[in-house]
Every structure is written in C-alpha cells, then in structure tokens.
Design an enzyme around this catalytic site. Sequence first.
Site, PDB file in Angstrom:
ATOM      1  N   HIS A  98     -20.529  -0.646  39.779  1.00  0.00           N
ATOM      2  CA  HIS A  98     -20.250  -1.942  40.842  1.00  0.00           C
ATOM      3  C   HIS A  98     -21.813  -2.221  41.340  1.00  0.00           C
ATOM      4  CE1 HIS A  98     -16.466  -0.884  41.050  1.00  0.00           C
ATOM      5  NE2 HIS A  98     -16.439   0.220  41.664  1.00  0.00           N
ATOM      6  N   ASP A 135     -13.131   4.267  34.430  1.00  0.00           N
ATOM      7  CA  ASP A 135     -12.915   4.448  35.919  1.00  0.00           C
ATOM      8  C   ASP A 135     -11.959   3.806  36.311  1.00  0.00           C
ATOM      9  OD1 ASP A 135     -15.042   5.423  38.435  1.00  0.00           O
ATOM     10  OD2 ASP A 135     -13.705   3.708  38.923  1.00  0.00           O
ATOM     11  N   HIS A 137     -11.372   1.847  38.924  1.00  0.00           N
ATOM     12  CA  HIS A 137     -12.063   0.299  39.539  1.00  0.00           C
ATOM     13  C   HIS A 137     -12.646  -0.242  38.384  1.00  0.00           C
ATOM     14  CE1 HIS A 137     -11.719   3.141  42.841  1.00  0.00           C
ATOM     15  NE2 HIS A 137     -11.002   2.181  43.606  1.00  0.00           N
TER      16      HIS A 137
END
Length: 247
Positions: A98, A135, A137
Amino acid sequence: MKVIFHRDFRKSYSLEPAAEERRMDCVLEAIRDKVEFIEAESAEYSDIAACHTAEHIQNVSRMGHYDIAALAAGASIQAANVGLEEPCFALVRPPGHHASSDFSWGYCYFNNIAIAIAKLKEQRKIRRAFVLDIDHHDGDGTINILGTKGYTTIYNPSERDPDSYLGVLKEALSYHFDIIGISAGFDSHKDDWGGVLSTEHYGEIGKLIKKASKKNRAGCFAVMEGGYNQKVLGRNVMEFIQGVTEG
C-alpha cells in the site's frame, strides 16, 4: 527454501496490527526446521529513492520507521536476487504493497516488492516481471509505482470463492515473465479478514506459481504482506512455501 529474515522484524514498532507482537513468532515456529534462514540487510537509500519521493522518505523517517522499513526493503531485494536461481521468501514487516511513490497507508511505509523488482530491472537482471498480489486488499501502491513502467504485469485476484480464485489465478499466470514476485498476504484465509481460502488453498497457489515459473524458466520470490490471525498464519505460510518449493 531460503527465507530472508532479521530478528528486528520480531519487534513491535507500532500499535498497528502488522506490528503486533508474536505475529512473526507464529510463522517462525511453523517454518524454522524446514527452511534455511539468511539474515536481512537494509536497502540503500538510492534503492528506496528509485521508487519513493524524497518527501515521502522524510515522512517515514519523521515517524521513526525508516530503519525497520529499509530493512524490510533490503530483505526483499535479497529475496529477489536469490529468487533468480531458486524460490525465496522474505519474511518481513512492515508490509509494503500500500506504499505509493509519495504516500502510504495500510501499515505500509516503503513498497518492498516494487523496490526489489525495480532493482533487478535497473541491474538488467530481468526484462519482464509479473507481480501476483494474493493479499486480501489490492496492492494499490505497487500499481502506482510499477503499473506505468511497461515491464511489469500486476494481478490482484478478487474472486470470493476458492474455485474461481484458483481458476483466474491459473489463467493470469500464463503471462510470459522473467521473474514472478508474490505479494504474499494471508488475510484472505477463511479465518482471517477475507474469509475465502483454506490453508490447503495456499499450497495450491504455491504449486501454480511453481508450475508457471518452471514453464517460463523464470525466477520466483515472495514478500510477506498481510495475515493477522495468529492461529492460522504460520500454517498458511508453511503450506505456501511447501507448494512453491515442491510444486
């Protein structure tokens, strides 16, 4: 399999779930007698700056997280280099997918897998890379950094049932690449945030990756991302490692 690790990854560097005490320990307990550990070394500033702005790096430093984040990035570079010859796993934290070039969220600071792949490309060790993010996300930071580079294909499965998940994954892995980098998050497990996959499914994912790597005569490495249920995390990582190693 060789696993890149450092004792500092066991330390709790913040109150975030990714930094929770015992998170690394439960993985170590599951894999310690079945892998070969290599001590991680910190990434050079120039390697981090190849993917992140100076302002973002300064912000991470001001938060007090530069050293641990640079160590995770360095471990990922090491794993990528080992991965050119044999499968390798970077057991790191903080996670990284991220982290965009100038911003990060989701417990991430520097984008470990992007830094590793950019380093291989800069050194002309690869021409094309495939990033598989398993993952729960999407790796928005990885897309931000590598998505427009032209030499990297990035895929984040989003299916909500295991059969469809494995099916689209098999199709996605048909791309040609010189190395596959896996953002290895384990929070899609049925007893974690995602609620989709079983422990055995991570072994199946590993086998699909191994098969695609062999077909392309390509390298393979994985970097730890999410996964927060300590009751299942260690077994999930071990199952994935066995799948990638044994095929």
